[in-house]
Design a protein around this motif. Sequence first.
Motif, short mmCIF file in Angstrom:
data_model
loop_
_atom_site.label_atom_id
_atom_site.label_comp_id
_atom_site.label_asym_id
_atom_site.label_seq_id
_atom_site.Cartn_x
_atom_site.Cartn_y
_atom_site.Cartn_z
N ILE A 234 18.96 -7.19 -53.16
CA ILE A 234 20.10 -8.10 -53.32
C ILE A 234 20.60 -8.60 -51.97
O ILE A 234 20.89 -9.79 -51.79
CB ILE A 234 21.22 -7.40 -54.11
N VAL A 235 20.70 -7.70 -51.00
CA VAL A 235 21.13 -8.10 -49.66
C VAL A 235 20.14 -9.11 -49.07
O VAL A 235 20.54 -10.11 -48.46
CB VAL A 235 21.26 -6.87 -48.75
N SER A 236 18.85 -8.86 -49.26
CA SER A 236 17.83 -9.78 -48.75
C SER A 236 17.97 -11.16 -49.39
O SER A 236 17.86 -12.19 -48.72
CB SER A 236 16.43 -9.22 -49.01
N ALA A 237 18.23 -11.19 -50.70
CA ALA A 237 18.42 -12.46 -51.38
C ALA A 237 19.67 -13.17 -50.86
O ALA A 237 19.68 -14.38 -50.64
CB ALA A 237 18.51 -12.24 -52.88
N ARG A 238 20.74 -12.42 -50.64
CA ARG A 238 21.98 -13.01 -50.13
C ARG A 238 21.76 -13.64 -48.76
O ARG A 238 22.36 -14.67 -48.43
CB ARG A 238 23.06 -11.93 -50.05
N LEU A 239 20.88 -13.05 -47.95
CA LEU A 239 20.61 -13.56 -46.62
C LEU A 239 19.61 -14.72 -46.61
O LEU A 239 19.24 -15.21 -45.54
CB LEU A 239 20.10 -12.42 -45.72
N GLY A 240 19.15 -15.13 -47.80
CA GLY A 240 18.25 -16.26 -47.88
C GLY A 240 16.80 -15.93 -47.62
O GLY A 240 15.99 -16.82 -47.31
N LEU A 241 16.43 -14.66 -47.74
CA LEU A 241 15.05 -14.24 -47.45
C LEU A 241 14.11 -14.44 -48.62
O LEU A 241 12.91 -14.22 -48.49
CB LEU A 241 15.03 -12.77 -47.01
N GLY A 242 14.63 -14.79 -49.77
CA GLY A 242 13.78 -14.99 -50.94
C GLY A 242 14.59 -14.90 -52.20
O GLY A 242 15.83 -14.88 -52.18
N ILE A 243 13.89 -14.79 -53.33
CA ILE A 243 14.54 -14.66 -54.63
C ILE A 243 14.16 -13.31 -55.22
O ILE A 243 12.99 -12.92 -55.22
CB ILE A 243 14.15 -15.83 -55.57
N ALA A 244 15.14 -12.58 -55.68
CA ALA A 244 14.93 -11.21 -56.12
C ALA A 244 15.28 -11.05 -57.59
O ALA A 244 16.08 -11.82 -58.15
CB ALA A 244 15.79 -10.25 -55.30
N LEU A 245 14.68 -10.04 -58.21
CA LEU A 245 15.15 -9.57 -59.51
C LEU A 245 16.26 -8.57 -59.23
O LEU A 245 16.02 -7.40 -58.97
CB LEU A 245 14.02 -8.90 -60.29
N GLY A 246 17.49 -9.05 -59.24
CA GLY A 246 18.61 -8.21 -58.85
C GLY A 246 19.29 -7.56 -60.04
O GLY A 246 19.41 -8.16 -61.11
N GLN A 247 19.76 -6.33 -59.83
CA GLN A 247 20.51 -5.66 -60.88
C GLN A 247 21.89 -6.31 -61.01
O GLN A 247 22.62 -6.47 -60.03
CB GLN A 247 20.65 -4.18 -60.56
N ARG A 248 22.23 -6.66 -62.23
CA ARG A 248 23.46 -7.43 -62.47
C ARG A 248 24.70 -6.68 -61.97
O ARG A 248 25.60 -7.29 -61.38
CB ARG A 248 23.60 -7.72 -63.97
N ALA A 249 24.76 -5.37 -62.22
CA ALA A 249 25.95 -4.62 -61.81
C ALA A 249 26.12 -4.62 -60.30
O ALA A 249 27.24 -4.65 -59.79
CB ALA A 249 25.86 -3.18 -62.33
N MET A 250 25.02 -4.58 -59.57
CA MET A 250 25.10 -4.58 -58.11
C MET A 250 25.35 -5.97 -57.55
O MET A 250 25.99 -6.14 -56.52
CB MET A 250 23.81 -4.01 -57.52
N ALA A 251 24.82 -6.99 -58.21
CA ALA A 251 24.95 -8.35 -57.71
C ALA A 251 26.24 -9.02 -58.18
O ALA A 251 26.55 -10.14 -57.75
CB ALA A 251 23.75 -9.19 -58.18
N HIS A 252 27.02 -8.36 -59.02
CA HIS A 252 28.18 -8.98 -59.64
C HIS A 252 29.15 -9.58 -58.63
O HIS A 252 29.58 -10.74 -58.76
CB HIS A 252 28.90 -7.96 -60.52
N GLY A 253 29.50 -8.82 -57.61
CA GLY A 253 30.46 -9.31 -56.61
C GLY A 253 29.95 -10.55 -55.89
O GLY A 253 30.71 -11.50 -55.67
N ASP A 254 28.68 -10.55 -55.52
CA ASP A 254 28.10 -11.70 -54.83
C ASP A 254 28.00 -12.91 -55.75
O ASP A 254 28.18 -14.05 -55.31
CB ASP A 254 26.72 -11.33 -54.29
N LEU A 255 27.69 -12.68 -57.01
CA LEU A 255 27.63 -13.80 -57.97
C LEU A 255 29.02 -14.39 -58.19
O LEU A 255 29.18 -15.61 -58.26
CB LEU A 255 27.02 -13.32 -59.29
N GLU A 256 30.02 -13.53 -58.32
CA GLU A 256 31.39 -14.01 -58.52
C GLU A 256 31.88 -14.81 -57.32
O GLU A 256 32.60 -15.80 -57.47
CB GLU A 256 32.32 -12.82 -58.77
N ALA A 257 31.50 -14.36 -56.13
CA ALA A 257 31.97 -15.03 -54.91
C ALA A 257 31.13 -16.24 -54.53
O ALA A 257 31.49 -16.96 -53.59
CB ALA A 257 31.97 -14.02 -53.75
N GLY A 258 30.04 -16.48 -55.24
CA GLY A 258 29.20 -17.62 -54.93
C GLY A 258 28.20 -17.38 -53.81
O GLY A 258 27.51 -18.31 -53.38
#
Length: 315
Positions: A234-258
């Motif tokens: 998820i951190v790698s995806a947030r940094l623009g390193l690629g597209i990940a299969l992220g766990q929804r519970a872990m990615a929730h904050g980043d998805l909410e914040a855009g």
Amino acid sequence: MERLPPLNAIKAFEVAARTGNFTLAATELGVSSAAVSQQIRNLETWFGKQLFVRSGNRVALTDAGHAIYPQTARALGDIAAIGRRMLEGGLRTRLVVSEPFSLAELWLAPRLAVLLDAFPQMAIDVRVEDDPVDLMRQNIDLRISYGDYHYPGLRMVRLIHDDVLPVCAPDFWQRYGNDASSLADVHESLFIHTNWGPNYASHPTWADWFSASGGSRAPDPSHGRRVGLSSLAIVSARLGLGIALGQRAMAHGDLEAGRLIAPSSVSLRLGHPYCAFMPASKAERADVAGLVALLGAIPGKVHSGFPSGIAEKQT
């Protein structure tokens, strides 16, 4: 004072019941297997009940054993807690939480922040480690694990059954997805693959995701980016390193914040739920029960305050 059962025998009984094995109990207690067997016989004589059914090296509790185990475990846990508090120089309770590496930063930390916001003076010890752990010997109040099968002798609460979905940074998708392309058009090298390690075989892969979405593509992990933790994906995806299969519970904050977007709504459920395990003697403690309630809360509700009734339990 009322007549008490032999306390050394009670301790031997609790360890044998928890481990299901006289040999393991002997190792934990620092005595011989014969000594454990003798203590159990003494206790069975004292109660006039058979407490275990013996089968080779393994033992299982009888109905009488099941009847007394929760109280004995709770009583020994309370005695141990008194000793720890006195040795620490006071009666202040320390909440000891053990968790896998992947949950530490993105999932547990926000919930601990809510707990500490309500009770800022609470002392918390967070330990990051792989299964299995010895909760009793390591003085752990609460263990969070993937799967419900690690600790059969402990109290268990199922927390969440997470799922995974594609996530990436908005800039990444604008650059490589062009806001119109499907995931089938993303280059092989831009997929982030999570290596779950040799102990796990139930986590979905990109090939599984494409199959669920009606495609047949199977991105090759050797051509993409590979990471060893779901949180790192998820951190790698947030940094623009690629597209990940992220766990929804872990990615929730980043998805909410855009900070992350989900280019597709297709998701795959993980093979097992995340569960909380705790000794029976600690399950009713207000801090333990409060954190368990937070961990099982709907992700969007975590930052809006305590689930109902938790604050009232704290004393």
